[in-house]
Design an enzyme around this catalytic site. Structure first.
Site, PDB file in Angstrom:
ATOM      1  N   PRO A   1     -82.601  51.636 -60.524  1.00 47.82           N
ATOM      2  CA  PRO A   1     -83.223  52.877 -61.002  1.00 47.82           C
ATOM      3  C   PRO A   1     -82.477  54.132 -60.533  1.00 47.82           C
ATOM      4  O   PRO A   1     -82.305  55.086 -61.305  1.00 47.82           O
ATOM      5  CB  PRO A   1     -84.634  52.815 -60.412  1.00 47.82           C
ATOM      6  CG  PRO A   1     -84.898  51.367 -60.208  1.00 47.82           C
ATOM      7  CD  PRO A   1     -83.570  50.783 -59.809  1.00 47.82           C
ATOM      8  N   TYR A   2     -82.043  54.110 -59.277  1.00 48.63           N
ATOM      9  CA  TYR A   2     -81.303  55.249 -58.729  1.00 48.63           C
ATOM     10  C   TYR A   2     -79.978  55.436 -59.456  1.00 48.63           C
ATOM     11  O   TYR A   2     -79.627  56.557 -59.863  1.00 48.63           O
ATOM     12  CB  TYR A   2     -81.071  55.021 -57.240  1.00 48.63           C
ATOM     13  CG  TYR A   2     -80.154  56.022 -56.582  1.00 48.63           C
ATOM     14  CD1 TYR A   2     -80.612  57.293 -56.232  1.00 48.63           C
ATOM     15  CD2 TYR A   2     -78.835  55.692 -56.289  1.00 48.63           C
ATOM     16  CE1 TYR A   2     -79.765  58.210 -55.616  1.00 48.63           C
ATOM     17  CE2 TYR A   2     -77.992  56.602 -55.674  1.00 48.63           C
ATOM     18  CZ  TYR A   2     -78.458  57.860 -55.341  1.00 48.63           C
ATOM     19  OH  TYR A   2     -77.623  58.755 -54.745  1.00 48.63           O
ATOM     20  N   LEU A   3     -79.235  54.358 -59.646  1.00 50.38           N
ATOM     21  CA  LEU A   3     -77.921  54.453 -60.281  1.00 50.38           C
ATOM     22  C   LEU A   3     -78.034  54.821 -61.758  1.00 50.38           C
ATOM     23  O   LEU A   3     -77.199  55.567 -62.281  1.00 50.38           O
ATOM     24  CB  LEU A   3     -77.163  53.141 -60.110  1.00 50.38           C
ATOM     25  CG  LEU A   3     -76.788  52.787 -58.668  1.00 50.38           C
ATOM     26  CD1 LEU A   3     -76.156  51.403 -58.610  1.00 50.38           C
ATOM     27  CD2 LEU A   3     -75.852  53.834 -58.077  1.00 50.38           C
TER      28      LEU A   3
END
Length: 215
Positions: free
Chosen positions: A125-127
């Site tokens: 999700p962060y990437l």
């Protein structure tokens, strides 16, 4: 030159305010809480503005010449905060910059965002948020630079990096001090040879200024 630092109270942001001041820029530190003001004053911020990335923070762009988006939701928050801060916060910042006529926009990205599927489910999700924010910034028409540091450390500043527009094949045994990331962000503010470029950085052998000259 007035340089707005979004995420000024973060670990990179605090160093960044100091680096900008040292280089002769007027750092405009955007903070979320009034109790963070004293820290920004200690770091040398010329101006301090209150702003929340999850609300309207367009006022922070008044009388600004350049923007550095160094904000992040942090590892302890969920995917919802990653979307609203790392992605949507960046999108709104770019929109506000265009509305206020601020052309120069520097974004702190992340290695691994070139291929979020390879980063594992926990980091995905962060990437994805970082990659999407970068892609949208590239399409914004702003004079952007996207800096993607490798694994971060709290070691002292070395003032030496290695920069790679193609991306590093491996990060094994390598990292970069947050202080060197901050110095790099401050160095690219007025470097036109970095406009429209995306590159990764790790601790290296070349002085930061010299390595950026090669881009």
């Amino acid at each position: 030159m007035n340089v707005l630092v979004i995420g000024a109270n973060g670990q990179v942001g605090r160093n960044l305010v100091e680096e900008l001041t040292e280089k002769g820029y007027d750092a405009v530190a955007m903070i979320r809480k009034e109790e963070q003001r004293e820290e920004m004053e200690k770091r040398g911020a010329k101006k301090i503005v209150l702003g929340d990335l999850e609300k309207d923070f367009s006022h922070a762009f008044d009388d600004v010449d350049a923007v550095i988006f160094a904000a992040g939701s942090g590892p302890k928050t969920g995917a919802d905060k990653t979307l609203t801060i790392d992605l949507w916060g960046s999108v709104k910042a770019a929109d506000y910059a265009k509305q206020k006529g601020v052309k120069r926009f520097i974004q702190l990205g992340s290695v691994g965002s070139d291929d979020p599927d390879a980063g594992g489910e926990e980091m995905k999700p962060y990437l994805v948020a970082k990659r999407t924010a970068d892609d949208l910034l590239e399409q914004s028409g702003l004079d952007y630079t996207i800096v993607r540091p490798g694994p971060l450390s709290d070691e002292d500043k070395t003032n030496h990096i290695e920069a790679s527009p193609e991306g590093f094949k491996s990060f094994e045994g390598r990292s970069i001090p947050r202080a060197d990331v901050a110095r790099t962000l401050a160095e690219v503010v007025d470097r036109k040879n970095t406009y429209g470029k995306v590159f990764e950085i790790l601790q290296g052998e070349a002085e930061i200024a010299q390595e950026l000259d090669r881009l």
